[in-house]
Design a protein around this motif. Structure first.
Motif, PDB file in Angstrom:
ATOM      1  N   TYR A   4       0.843  -1.194   0.000  1.00 50.02           N
ATOM      2  CA  TYR A   4       0.000   0.000   0.000  1.00 50.02           C
ATOM      3  C   TYR A   4       0.874   1.239   0.000  1.00 50.02           C
ATOM      4  O   TYR A   4       2.055   1.200   0.324  1.00 50.02           O
ATOM      5  N   SER A   6       0.748   5.054   1.632  1.00 52.48           N
ATOM      6  CA  SER A   6       0.016   5.888   2.565  1.00 52.48           C
ATOM      7  C   SER A   6       0.332   7.374   2.401  1.00 52.48           C
ATOM      8  O   SER A   6      -0.457   8.221   2.804  1.00 52.48           O
ATOM      9  N   PHE A   7       1.467   7.706   1.776  1.00 53.93           N
ATOM     10  CA  PHE A   7       1.842   9.112   1.662  1.00 53.93           C
ATOM     11  C   PHE A   7       2.729   9.323   0.444  1.00 53.93           C
ATOM     12  O   PHE A   7       3.631   8.530   0.186  1.00 53.93           O
ATOM     13  N   TYR A  24      -0.630  13.295  -1.590  1.00 53.33           N
ATOM     14  CA  TYR A  24      -1.556  12.199  -1.306  1.00 53.33           C
ATOM     15  C   TYR A  24      -1.238  11.735   0.101  1.00 53.33           C
ATOM     16  O   TYR A  24      -0.094  11.391   0.409  1.00 53.33           O
ATOM     17  N   ASP A  25      -2.227  11.751   1.002  1.00 59.36           N
ATOM     18  CA  ASP A  25      -1.991  11.403   2.400  1.00 59.36           C
ATOM     19  C   ASP A  25      -3.172  10.601   2.936  1.00 59.36           C
ATOM     20  O   ASP A  25      -4.272  11.125   3.070  1.00 59.36           O
ATOM     21  N   SER A  26      -2.925   9.339   3.210  1.00 57.34           N
ATOM     22  CA  SER A  26      -3.968   8.509   3.817  1.00 57.34           C
ATOM     23  C   SER A  26      -3.520   8.016   5.187  1.00 57.34           C
ATOM     24  O   SER A  26      -3.950   6.968   5.646  1.00 57.34           O
ATOM     25  N   THR A  27      -2.638   8.796   5.830  1.00 61.04           N
ATOM     26  CA  THR A  27      -2.089   8.373   7.113  1.00 61.04           C
ATOM     27  C   THR A  27      -3.039   8.616   8.278  1.00 61.04           C
ATOM     28  O   THR A  27      -2.859   8.033   9.339  1.00 61.04           O
ATOM     29  N   ASN A  32      -7.938   3.244   7.835  1.00 63.31           N
ATOM     30  CA  ASN A  32      -8.291   3.836   6.553  1.00 63.31           C
ATOM     31  C   ASN A  32      -7.907   2.883   5.426  1.00 63.31           C
ATOM     32  O   ASN A  32      -6.736   2.600   5.202  1.00 63.31           O
ATOM     33  N   LYS A  35      -5.611   3.625   1.591  1.00 64.17           N
ATOM     34  CA  LYS A  35      -4.203   3.483   1.239  1.00 64.17           C
ATOM     35  C   LYS A  35      -3.938   2.258   0.374  1.00 64.17           C
ATOM     36  O   LYS A  35      -2.873   2.123  -0.204  1.00 64.17           O
TER      37      LYS A  35
END
Length: 64
Positions: A4, A6-7, A24-27, A32, A35
């Motif tokens: 994945y 995540s950032f 792009y930030d899914s942290t 969540n 990611k």
């Protein structure tokens, strides 16, 4: 196990000045699921959005 992303942060600089940035930030949020994406496609999307915005800015500067 799954891979994945995540950032990701991509910046364009010219003469030491920041000209554009894509993030792009899914942290946020440990569960969540956002990611688990195709990272290659997301990077292409981020670069494409940067180039589209930058191209539009250059066009507007020269052709109003």
């Amino acid at each position: 196990m799954a891979l994945y992303m995540s950032f990701a942060e991509i910046q364009i600089h010219k003469d030491g000045m920041l000209q554009g940035q894509a993030l792009y930030d899914s942290t946020h949020g440990g569960a969540n699921m956002g990611k688990f994406i195709d990272a290659e496609n997301k990077i292409k999307e981020l670069v494409g959005s940067l180039l589209t915005v930058k191209t539009a800015a250059i066009f507007n500067r020269f052709f109003g």
